[in-house]
Design a protein around this motif. Structure first.
Motif, PDB file in Angstrom:
ATOM      1  N   ALA A 184     -69.591  37.954  42.893  1.00 36.22           N
ATOM      2  CA  ALA A 184     -68.871  38.300  41.658  1.00 36.22           C
ATOM      3  C   ALA A 184     -67.357  38.105  41.757  1.00 36.22           C
ATOM      4  N   VAL A 185     -66.760  38.699  42.782  1.00 37.87           N
ATOM      5  CA  VAL A 185     -65.304  38.846  42.763  1.00 37.87           C
ATOM      6  C   VAL A 185     -64.561  37.528  42.949  1.00 37.87           C
ATOM      7  N   THR A 186     -65.220  36.561  43.619  1.00 35.15           N
ATOM      8  CA  THR A 186     -64.543  35.285  43.833  1.00 35.15           C
ATOM      9  C   THR A 186     -64.586  34.407  42.585  1.00 35.15           C
ATOM     10  N   ASP A 187     -65.443  34.763  41.643  1.00 35.15           N
ATOM     11  CA  ASP A 187     -65.564  33.972  40.422  1.00 35.15           C
ATOM     12  C   ASP A 187     -64.420  34.318  39.468  1.00 35.15           C
ATOM     13  N   GLY A 188     -64.311  33.563  38.406  1.00 34.30           N
ATOM     14  CA  GLY A 188     -63.234  33.863  37.459  1.00 34.30           C
ATOM     15  C   GLY A 188     -63.182  32.841  36.348  1.00 34.30           C
ATOM     16  N   ASP A 189     -62.306  33.109  35.403  1.00 34.86           N
ATOM     17  CA  ASP A 189     -62.160  32.281  34.210  1.00 34.86           C
ATOM     18  C   ASP A 189     -61.119  31.196  34.489  1.00 34.86           C
ATOM     19  N   ARG A 190     -61.616  29.993  34.742  1.00 37.41           N
ATOM     20  CA  ARG A 190     -60.700  28.910  35.124  1.00 37.41           C
ATOM     21  C   ARG A 190     -59.835  28.457  33.951  1.00 37.41           C
ATOM     22  N   VAL A 191     -60.393  28.547  32.752  1.00 40.70           N
ATOM     23  CA  VAL A 191     -59.593  28.172  31.576  1.00 40.70           C
ATOM     24  C   VAL A 191     -58.430  29.144  31.421  1.00 40.70           C
ATOM     25  N   GLU A 192     -58.729  30.426  31.572  1.00 41.29           N
ATOM     26  CA  GLU A 192     -57.675  31.439  31.445  1.00 41.29           C
ATOM     27  C   GLU A 192     -56.621  31.281  32.556  1.00 41.29           C
ATOM     28  N   SER A 193     -57.065  30.885  33.748  1.00 39.43           N
ATOM     29  CA  SER A 193     -56.120  30.656  34.846  1.00 39.43           C
ATOM     30  C   SER A 193     -55.124  29.561  34.483  1.00 39.43           C
ATOM     31  N   GLU A 194     -55.632  28.555  33.766  1.00 39.15           N
ATOM     32  CA  GLU A 194     -54.736  27.460  33.385  1.00 39.15           C
ATOM     33  C   GLU A 194     -53.813  27.884  32.239  1.00 39.15           C
ATOM     34  N   ILE A 195     -54.364  28.666  31.304  1.00 36.56           N
ATOM     35  CA  ILE A 195     -53.539  29.146  30.180  1.00 36.56           C
ATOM     36  C   ILE A 195     -52.412  30.025  30.721  1.00 36.56           C
ATOM     37  N   LYS A 196     -52.758  30.916  31.650  1.00 33.63           N
ATOM     38  CA  LYS A 196     -51.803  31.908  32.098  1.00 33.63           C
ATOM     39  C   LYS A 196     -50.852  31.406  33.186  1.00 33.63           C
ATOM     40  N   TYR A 197     -51.391  30.660  34.137  1.00 33.48           N
ATOM     41  CA  TYR A 197     -50.587  30.263  35.306  1.00 33.48           C
ATOM     42  C   TYR A 197     -50.348  28.754  35.401  1.00 33.48           C
ATOM     43  N   GLY A 198     -51.068  27.991  34.570  1.00 37.70           N
ATOM     44  CA  GLY A 198     -50.931  26.538  34.653  1.00 37.70           C
ATOM     45  C   GLY A 198     -51.768  25.919  35.760  1.00 37.70           C
ATOM     46  N   TRP A 199     -52.630  26.712  36.402  1.00 39.75           N
ATOM     47  CA  TRP A 199     -53.450  26.186  37.499  1.00 39.75           C
ATOM     48  C   TRP A 199     -54.587  25.355  36.915  1.00 39.75           C
ATOM     49  N   ASN A 200     -54.601  24.072  37.238  1.00 40.85           N
ATOM     50  CA  ASN A 200     -55.643  23.180  36.753  1.00 40.85           C
ATOM     51  C   ASN A 200     -56.729  23.115  37.825  1.00 40.85           C
ATOM     52  N   VAL A 201     -57.836  23.821  37.579  1.00 40.92           N
ATOM     53  CA  VAL A 201     -58.875  23.997  38.608  1.00 40.92           C
ATOM     54  C   VAL A 201     -60.095  23.158  38.258  1.00 40.92           C
ATOM     55  N   ASN A 202     -60.491  22.264  39.149  1.00 38.09           N
ATOM     56  CA  ASN A 202     -61.613  21.379  38.851  1.00 38.09           C
ATOM     57  C   ASN A 202     -62.602  21.268  40.001  1.00 38.09           C
ATOM     58  N   TYR A 203     -63.845  21.039  39.626  1.00 33.87           N
ATOM     59  CA  TYR A 203     -64.940  20.853  40.563  1.00 33.87           C
ATOM     60  C   TYR A 203     -65.001  19.412  41.068  1.00 33.87           C
ATOM     61  N   TYR A 204     -65.275  19.252  42.332  1.00 36.06           N
ATOM     62  CA  TYR A 204     -65.578  17.934  42.907  1.00 36.06           C
ATOM     63  C   TYR A 204     -66.837  18.077  43.746  1.00 36.06           C
ATOM     64  N   GLY A 205     -67.627  17.020  43.792  1.00 38.49           N
ATOM     65  CA  GLY A 205     -68.797  17.032  44.670  1.00 38.49           C
ATOM     66  C   GLY A 205     -68.340  16.826  46.100  1.00 38.49           C
TER      67      GLY A 205
END
Ligand code: MN
Length: 488
Positions: A184-205
């Motif tokens: 649970a705790v390691t998960d999070g809202d990646r869209v909100e992270s980008e809105i709030k902090y500008g962190w662009n978080v993306n998945y790669y294989g």
């Protein structure tokens, strides 16, 4: 070099002579601050602001200037604050309101009304402060003579925090694989992270990395191997296992460069095509200031990169750590922090050893890793959690201590610390606050730095320190929940 705009407020009313003096004084002050702060940021003098059009002009310019990380505001004279309303609404950069004077001492023998008219920040800064408060603008107010060391240090701290926030805007974070299943705790809202902090978080294989590995040259891998033998003690016969990690690191470096990545995660549940969990590879990269956290914990990875940026030029270590296990003699409780493999060698008390041991999880080959005992000293542990409607930062003061006895059978790097105000309160408060088992630990930063980051980004912060008392702490958490509901 990033910049801080030095903006002085005044008004048309004073006439040319007084305004010219105000400009001269503030130019001299900006130059002094620039000299003192040049290692972290350039302090750029801006023409004295006389009216709302000029106020809007300079604040719009600061907001649009990609090199400007923040502004220093100071009212040399009185500056009627209605003229700042539009400007402040347009300002999108962090503000330090410097409440100071050009003159250190009052000229008791010669003070007259001309002096009083020119030097009235005691009065002008209050007018300016009111409109900031009325507009709900979060800013850092620093009061004191601008040449005093404590004032310079506070401005330096602000500049570093502002640079770190700026660094985060547009920062790219790669997740190799996703969040560890069911955690649970390691998960999070990646869209909100980008809105709030500008962190662009993306998945790669992880296959993206395997492709790079298959194209590596022997020379690249040999280069990595010689880097390892220079930096570390090779304490294994299994050179092949070390070489495997050298490949991973060379590939990750290529990937980071190609994709302009500042932080990344992986997960032992998704290592298809890799024979080992990246250990040594990731450890060596972390020491270079890149953010990393395991198990898909993108928040801790990103926060590590941002806090490493904030700590640039300071002595001390900053990196990811995980709460693991305890030694619990009454009133002498110590925590042992570590991870499966990935502890940054910035925390090493002595030259780390490269060793190869079984992992016991994930079903892969025995991975090479760095093993060492941890440094000592005062520090902080910072955890970012997603509360569903907001992010929360939990920041605890800790004391890193020497491990009381050797741990010859422990095949991973370890760091030990004591909680404040004591184990019972410190650990319970962390758990009440929802703090994760993953944190960024730093002996270079303090609670003050995190407080600035929280203020600049509008992030909720709870602090656990020598003064923490559980009843009040729980009430604070209740109030923060109630506030968040009101804001929804
Ligand atoms: Mn973990």
């Amino acid at each position: 070099m990033k910049k801080l705009y030095f903006i002085t407020g005044s008004q048309d009313l004073y006439g040319e002579e007084t305004l010219a003096r105000a400009a001269e004084d503030s130019k001299e002050m900006a130059a002094y601050l620039n000299e003192k702060l040049r290692s972290v940021s350039e302090v750029v003098f801006q023409p004295v602001v006389r009216n709302s059009a000029e106020a809007l002009g300079v604040c719009t310019e600061a907001s649009a200037d990609p090199d400007c990380v923040g502004v220093i505001m100071w009212m040399h004279t009185f500056s009627p604050a209605k003229m700042w309303i539009g400007a402040l609404k347009a300002l999108s950069k962090p503000m330090l309101h410097l409440h100071t004077q050009y003159n250190k001492r009052l000229p008791y023998g010669s003070i007259d009304m001309d002096f009083m008219n020119l030097n009235q920040s005691a009065h002008g800064d209050r007018e300016f402060g009111f409109i900031c408060t009325r507009l709900g603008i979060k800013r850092e107010v620093v009061s004191g003579y601008y040449k005093h060391d404590d004032v310079i240090e506070k401005i330096r701290r602000f500049a570093q925090a502002a640079s770190a926030v700026d660094f985060g805007r547009g920062m790219r974070v790669a997740m190799f694989g996703s969040n560890m299943r069911d955690v649970a705790v390691t998960d999070g809202d990646r869209v909100e992270s980008e809105i709030k902090y500008g962190w662009n978080v993306n998945y790669y294989g992880i296959g993206d990395l395997c492709d790079i590995i298959s194209g590596l040259t022997d020379g690249e891998i040999d280069g990595k191997m010689s880097e390892y033998s220079e930096k570390y003690v090779i304490n294994t016969e299994n050179a092949a296992a070390v070489r495997e990690q050298a490949k991973y690191e060379a590939a990750i470096e290529r990937f980071i460069e190609r994709e302009n990545i500042s932080a990344f995660t992986d997960t032992f549940q998704d290592l298809h095509g890799l024979n080992q969990l990246p250990g040594l590879a990731v450890q060596n990269i972390m020491a270079k200031g890149f953010g990393f956290a395991p198990e898909g914990d993108y928040k801790t990875a990103a926060l590590t990169a941002v806090l490493c940026k904030m700590a640039e030029g300071r002595s001390g270590a900053t990196g990811f750590l995980e709460d693991y296990t305890y030694d619990l003699p009454q009133n002498e409780e110590i925590e042992l922090a570590s991870h499966m493999l990935e502890v940054s060698p910035v925390f090493a008390a002595d030259k780390p050893k490269i060793e190869v041991h079984p992992l016991g999880i994930g079903g892969k080959s025995d991975p090479a890793r760095l093993v060492f005992d941890g440094i000592t000293g005062e520090g902080i542990a910072v955890s970012m959690v997603d509360m569903g409607d907001r992010f929360r930062l939990v920041c605890a003061e800790i004391t890193l201590v020497k491990q009381p006895q050797p741990m010859p059978e422990l095949p991973v790097a370890r760091v030990m610390w004591k909680l404040k105000p004591d184990f019972a309160v410190g650990a319970a408060a962390w758990i009440y606050a929802g703090g994760a088992h993953h944190a960024v630990v730093s002996t270079a930063l303090t609670v003050e730095d995190i407080r600035l980051f929280a203020k600049m980004t509008g992030t909720e912060l709870v602090v656990i320190d020598e003064k923490t008392e559980l009843n009040a702490f729980e009430q604070q958490l209740d109030m923060l929940d109630a506030l968040a509901k009101l804001r929804r």
